[in-house]
Design an enzyme around this catalytic site. Structure first.
Site, PDB file in Angstrom:
ATOM      1  N   GLY A  26      50.295  31.341  39.010  1.00 32.41           N
ATOM      2  CA  GLY A  26      51.416  30.421  39.031  1.00 32.41           C
ATOM      3  C   GLY A  26      50.971  29.030  39.427  1.00 32.41           C
ATOM      4  CB  THR A  27      52.908  26.087  40.575  1.00 32.47           C
ATOM      5  OG1 THR A  27      53.817  26.219  39.491  1.00 32.47           O
ATOM      6  CG2 THR A  27      52.623  24.613  40.806  1.00 32.47           C
ATOM      7  CE1 TYR A  28      51.454  23.495  44.892  1.00 29.99           C
ATOM      8  CE2 TYR A  28      53.518  24.552  44.299  1.00 29.99           C
ATOM      9  CZ  TYR A  28      52.793  23.404  44.566  1.00 29.99           C
ATOM     10  OH  TYR A  28      53.397  22.183  44.500  1.00 29.99           O
ATOM     11  N   GLY A  29      49.313  29.831  43.047  1.00 28.29           N
ATOM     12  CA  GLY A  29      48.568  31.030  43.379  1.00 28.29           C
ATOM     13  C   GLY A  29      48.652  32.088  42.298  1.00 28.29           C
ATOM     14  CD  GLU A  30      44.562  35.446  41.899  1.00 31.10           C
ATOM     15  OE1 GLU A  30      43.919  35.844  40.918  1.00 31.10           O
ATOM     16  OE2 GLU A  30      44.276  35.732  43.072  1.00 31.10           O
ATOM     17  CB  VAL A  31      52.190  36.397  39.913  1.00 24.51           C
ATOM     18  CG1 VAL A  31      53.438  37.268  40.008  1.00 24.51           C
ATOM     19  CG2 VAL A  31      52.548  34.937  40.158  1.00 24.51           C
ATOM     20  CG  ASP A  86      56.890  23.101  35.076  1.00 25.31           C
ATOM     21  OD1 ASP A  86      56.710  22.465  34.021  1.00 25.31           O
ATOM     22  OD2 ASP A  86      56.027  23.842  35.567  1.00 25.31           O
ATOM     23  CG  LEU A 113      52.235  40.811  37.093  1.00 27.74           C
ATOM     24  CD1 LEU A 113      53.680  40.609  37.506  1.00 27.74           C
ATOM     25  CD2 LEU A 113      52.140  41.840  35.976  1.00 27.74           C
ATOM     26  N   GLY A 114      49.120  37.340  36.608  1.00 27.48           N
ATOM     27  CA  GLY A 114      48.715  36.005  36.169  1.00 27.48           C
ATOM     28  C   GLY A 114      48.723  35.035  37.317  1.00 27.48           C
TER      29      GLY A 114
END
Length: 833
Positions: A26-31, A137, A23-24
Site C-alpha cells: 500500500g501507500t506506506y506498507g504491506e498488506v 487518491d 496481498l501486496g
C-alpha cells in the site's frame, strides 16, 4: 517516535490473527490476508515498519479516518496494533481484490458495470465529503470488491481532514494520471477542495473502459506540466461509438476543468448514468465469474488489434554446428582459412593465455575511449588464432587431433578439408618459455607446456618417426597494449537474417546473453552454455532491439511497431512452451494483461527506425522513434520500469532515412535527433541536420547533399560524435566542430568502409571483406583482417555479422574483448571455417 493513539493496542497482532498470504503493498506498507483465530473471519492486515525517529502523525491520520468512517462503501476498520517497531492496521478483507487487479484479467468493464461502480464510489465520496474529508487518491487500484460484489473505497494514506481552516488544501499529493488540474497547479492556484475527488472518479471511469488512464504512456512529470498549461483540454473517451451519450456526458461533467463549475458528489448521484434502473450487485458478480473463469468470455487481446501470428518456419532451437567453449574460444579449424592478417607498426605481442577470463560487466559509455588509449593491459590474443607474415612465422604446430588415440595419427595428418593446416597460421599457448632446446618427454609424460586441459589444437601427438616433438615458439618481449582478440567465435552455421543485437546479463545466474533481432524473430544465445544454442523468444520479424533493466525494447511485426518485453517473462514462457508443447497461440490470448510479457507502445505503429542515447545525469536514457509523419521521444522512467513519452514533433522525415541518431550536448535537457549530415563550413567539419525537441519549432539543414558511400553518425562520448561520410571518419563535437586534443580528427579510409564502431578506445572499420583497426585520433592503421571469400556486415553501429559470399548461413563472432559487455553487443560471423 511520537505518542501513539491510545486506541492502538501494544501487543503482537499475530496472537489474534494467523497470517495467510501477502496481498501486496500500500501507500506506506504491506498488506496481508489473515484469519481471526477466534471467529475464523478473514481480515486484511496492513503492516508499516516504524523507525524510532518516525513521525506517526500521518499514520494516525489514516487510522482516525478509518475509525470515524462507517459506511457501506468504505472498508471497515477493526483495530490497530503497535509491536516491535511495526504498526498493524486491521481492516475488512475484500476477497476479489481491486478493480485494477480484476480488469487486468477480464479486460475492460461493460458500461453498466462502470455505471454501478461509479454510483457506489459517489455514495462513499458523498459520505466522506459530508464528514469534511478528502480521499485524494481515487483510482482503480484503491477501489476494492468483496466476494459479495460490493464496492469499497480503500487506502486513506493520503486522505485529509477538511476543517474550517483547511477548506483549501495546500499540499501536492496524489497520483499524477488521476490528479485534478488544481492539484497539479497547487503552487500556482493556491489550493483545492473535495471536488478533486470528482475529477479522479472521471479519470477512473475512463480507466475502467480503456484499461488505463489517459496519458498513461507519458512521463508523469510531463503530465503535470501539461495539466498546468492554460490550453490543457480535459480527456475524453477514445471510441465515441462504443459508449452511450450518457457515459460521454458523465465524463465531460466530472472532468470539468474549473473546480468552481464541477458538481459535487451528491449532485452527481442524480446523473442519468448512475441513476438508471438495473444497477445492482449482479453486474459485479458477473464480472467476478468472468474473473474466475476467464475462458468463458472473449479474449482481452491488447489495446490495439493484434496481427495474426503464424507458426514460425524456423526451429525454435538452433544448435551450433560445432561445439564451442563457454568462454568463446574459437574453433581450431579457424586456422584453416587463408586470411591475410598484416602486423603493422606498434603491434608486437606476446603469446596469450590459452583460456579466457570472465570480466565483470562494464558499461561501454562509462569509460572514455580517449582515456583507454593511455591505459595499459597485459591481456593479449587469448581467444583467437593469429595469422602472421611468413617471415615471422615460428615452427608450425602439429595438426589438431580428432580425439583419437595417438597411434591413429601420424605427423602428416590432414585437416577436415583434406589439406594440411597452413603454416602461416599459429596458435600460442600460455606457459614459461623454454630456456634451451631439450628432448621431448616420452608419450606417457606430460609436456611442461601443454597439459590435458590445454586447447586440443595445441596437443603434440607422439610420433614414431620423430625423436622429439617441435617446441613451442619462445615468448617475445611483452608490449603493453590495450585490447584482446579481434574476433571471437560464438556460433557456427547461423541461419538467421540478423538485423540487430543487444547484450543482457541474467540477474540471478549472472550468465551473459546475446539477444538477436532477426527476420525470423527474437532469439537468445547464452554465452555461458557449453553448447551454443539459439532459442526463439518472440516469433515476429524484428529489426531493432535494445535491453535495459531486464526489459527488451524491439521494433517488431509485419507492420513495424515498438514493443516492450520482459526478458525474464520471455524466458519463462519459453521454458513453459518447451515443457508443454502446444499449437502456436498468440501469448495475448493466454495471459492476463498484467502478466503479459510483450506489450505494444501506443501510437508507434509504422515506426521506421529507433535509436537510443544516454540521458542527463538525473534521468534515464532516451529512446527516439521515426514514425511516418512525426518523431517521438521517450525516456526511461525507473519507478515504473518503462519508457514514457516525453515529446512528439510533427515532421515529414526524408525517404530513405539513411541517418537516424540522437545527439546530446553538455547541459542540454533534451537531445536532438540527427536525420542527415553534410560537409561543414569553415571551422566546422560537418553540419548535422537535426530535429530539436526543446525549441518551439524544429530546425532542419539543407538535405540535398549526396554522399559517396555509406553514412553513419554515432555519439561515443558526451563531447564526441563519430561520423562516417564520403570515405573518411570524422571525430567532431555535437555541434560539428573538430574535437580538440586529437592529432588527426579526420581519418581517411583505405577501403570502401561500410560501418565503424568504437571498441576499447580504438576505431574498428568494417568493409565488405575485412576489418581494420585504427588508433583513435590518428591515421595509424594498427591491425587489419581481410579475406575475399568472406562478406562482413555491421549490425547497427556497434554490431558485426560476417558470412560467406555464397552460403546464406553465418557464424557469430565478437569483435574486441570476448567477455566484456561492450563487445557482447557486437556480433560477427564467418562461414566455411
Amino acid at each position: 517516535m511520537d505518542v501513539v493513539d491510545p486506541d492502538i493496542f501494544n501487543r503482537d497482532p499475530r496472537d489474534h490473527y494467523d497470517l495467510l498470504q501477502r496481498l501486496g503493498g500500500g501507500t506506506y506498507g504491506e498488506v496481508f490476508k489473515a484469519r481471526d483465530k477466534v471467529s475464523g473471519d478473514l481480515v486484511a492486515l496492513k503492516m508499516v515498519k516504524m523507525e524510532p525517529d518516525d513521525d506517526v502523525s500521518t499514520l494516525q491520520k489514516e487510522i482516525l479516518i478509518l475509525k470515524t468512517c462507517r459506511h457501506a462503501n468504505i472498508v471497515a476498520y477493526h483495530g490497530s496494533y503497535l509491536w516491535l517497531q511495526k504498526l498493524w492496521i486491521c481492516m475488512e478483507f475484500c476477497g476479489a481484490g481491486s478493480l485494477q487487479d480484476i480488469y487486468q484479467v477480464t479486460g475492460s468493464l461493460s458500461e453498466l458495470q462502470i455505471s454501478y461502480v461509479c454510483r457506489e464510489v459517489l455514495q462513499g465520496l458523498a459520505y466522506l465529503h459530508s464528514q469534511k474529508k478528502i480521499h485524494r487518491d481515487i483510482k482503480g487500484a484503491n477501489i476494492l470488491i468483496n466476494d459479495a460484489g460490493e464496492v469499497r473505497l480503500a487506502d486513506f494514506g493520503i486522505s485529509a481532514q477538511i476543517g474550517a481552516t483547511l477548506a483549501r488544501r495546500l499540499s501536492f499529493i496524489g497520483t499524477p494520471y488521476w490528479m485534478a488540474p488544481e492539484v497539479a497547479a497547487v503552487a500556482l492556484k493556491g489550493g483545492y477542495n473535495e471536488l478533486c475527488d470528482i475529477w479522479s472518479l472521471g479519470i477512473t471511469a475512463i480507466e475502467l473502459a480503456e484499461l488505463q488512464p489517459p496519458l498513461f504512456d507519458v512521463h508523469p512529470l510531463r503530465v503535470l506540466f501539461l495539466m498546468t498549461k492554460s490550453g490543457y483540454q480535459p480527456p475524453r473517451l477514445k471510441e465515441k461509438g462504443k459508449w452511450s451519450a450518457a457515459f460521454h456526458n458523465f465524463i465531460k461533467v466530472t472532468l470539468t476543468k474549473s473546480p468552481k463549475k464541477r458538481p459535487s458528489a451528491t449532485k452527481m448521484l442524480s446523473h442519468q448514468l448512475v441513476s438508471q434502473p438495473g444497477l445492482n450487485r449482479g453486474l459485479i458478480l458477473d464480472l467476478l465469474d468472468k474473473l474466475k473463469n476467464p475462458g468463458k468470455g472473449p479474449s482481452i487481446g491488447d489495446i490495439e488489434d493484434e496481427e495474426p501470428e503464424l507458426p514460425p518456419a524456423i526451429p525454435r532451437r538452433i544448435r551450433s554446428t560445432h561445439r564451442s567453449s563457454s568462454l568463446g574460444i574459437p574453433d581450431a579449424d579457424c586456422c584453416r582459412r587463408h586470411m591475410e592478417f598484416r602486423k603493422l607498426r606498434g603491434m608486437e605481442t606476446r603469446p596469450p593465455a590459452n583460456t579466457a577470463r570472465l570480466q565483470p560487466p562494464r558499461d561501454l559509455r562509462s569509460s572514455s575511449p580517449r582515456k583507454q588509449l593511455s591505459e595499459s593491459s597485459d591481456d593479449d590474443y587469448d581467444d583467437v588464432d593469429i595469422p602472421t607474415p611468413a617471415e615471422d612465422t615460428p615452427p608450425p604446430l602439429p595438426p589438431k587431433p580428432k580425439f583419437r588415440s595417438p597411434s591413429d595419427e601420424g605427423p602428416g595428418s590432414m585437416g577436415d578439408d583434406g589439406q594440411l593446416s597452413p603454416g602461416v597460421l599459429v596458435r600460442c599457448a600460455s606457459g614459461p618459455p623454454p630456456n634451451s632446446p631439450r628432448p621431448g618427454p616420452p608419450p606417457s609424460t606430460s609436456s611442461p607446456h601443454l597439459t590435458a586441459h590445454s586447447e586440443p589444437s595445441l596437443w603434440n601427438p607422439p610420433s614414431r618417426e620423430l625423436d622429439k616433438p617441435p617446441l613451442l615458439p619462445p615468448k617475445k618481449e611483452k608490449m603493453k597494449r590495450k585490447g584482446c582478440a579481434l574476433l571471437v567465435k560464438l556460433f557456427n552455421g547461423c541461419p538467421l537474417r540478423i538485423h540487430s543485437t543487444a547484450a543482457w546479463t541474467h540477474p540471478s545466474t549472472k550468465d551473459q546473453h546475446l539477444l538477436l533481432g532477426a527476420e525470423e524473430g527474437i532469439f537468445i544465445l547464452n554465452r555461458n552454455d557449453q553448447e551454443a544454442t539459439l532459442e526463439m523468444l518472440f516469433p515476429s520479424r524484428t529489426t531493432w532491439v535494445y535491453s535495459i533493466n531486464n526489459v527488451l525494447m524491439s521494433l517488431s511485426g509485419k507492420t513495424p511497431h515498438l514493443y516492450s518485453h520482459s526478458i525474464l517473462g520471455l524466458l519463462e514462457r519459453k521454458e513453459t512452451r518447451a515443457g508443454n508443447p502446444i499449437a502456436h497461440i498468440s501469448p495475448h490470448r493466454l495471459l492476463a494483461r498484467k502478466n503479459m510479457v510483450s506489450t505494444k507502445i501506443q501510437d508507434t505503429k509504422g515506426c521506421r527506425a529507433c535509436c537510443v542515447a544516454e540521458g542527463a545525469s538525473s534521468g534515464g536514457p532516451f529512446l527516439c522513434g521515426a514514425l511516418e509523419t512525426s518523431v517521438v521521444l521517450l525516456q526511461w522512467y525507473q519507478p515504473m520500469n518503462k519508457f514514457l513519452l516525453v515529446r512528439q514533433v510533427l515532421f515529414p522525415l526524408p525517404t530513405p532515412l539513411s541517418v537516424f541518431a540522437l545527439l546530446t550536448g553538455p547541459g542540454s535537457e533534451l537531445p536532438a535527433v540527427c536525420i542527415g549530415v553534410s560537409p561543414g563550413r569553415p571551422g566546422k567539419s560537418v553540419l548535422f541536420h537535426t530535429v530539436r525537441f526543446g525549441a518551439l519549432s524544429c530546425w532542419l539543414g539543407e538535405m540535398s547533399t549526396e554522399h559517396r558511400g555509406p553514412v553513419q553518425v554515432t555519439q561515443v562520448e558526451e563531447d564526441m560524435v563519430m561520423v562516417l561520410m564520403d570515405g573518411s571518419v570524422k571525430l567532431v563535437t555535437p555541434e560539428g566542430s573538430p574535437v580538440r586534443g586529437l592529432r588527426t580528427p579526420e581519418i581517411p579510409m583505405t577501403e570502401a568502409v561500410e560501418a565503424v564502431a568504437m571498441v576499447g578506445g580504438q576505431l574498428q572499420a568494417f568493409w565488405k571483406h575485412g576489418v581494420q583497426v585504427w588508433a583513435l585520433g590518428s591515421d595509424q592503421l594498427l591491425q587489419e583482417l581481410r579475406d575475399p571469400t568472406l562478406t562482413f556486415r555491421l549490425l547497427g553501429s556497434p554490431r558485426l555479422e560476417c558470412s560467406g559470399t555464397i552460403s546464406p548461413h553465418c557464424n557469430l563472432l565478437l569483435p574486441g574483448s570476448s567477455n566484456s559487455p561492450a563487445s557482447a553487443s557486437r556480433v560477427a560471423g564467418i562461414t566455411g571455417l
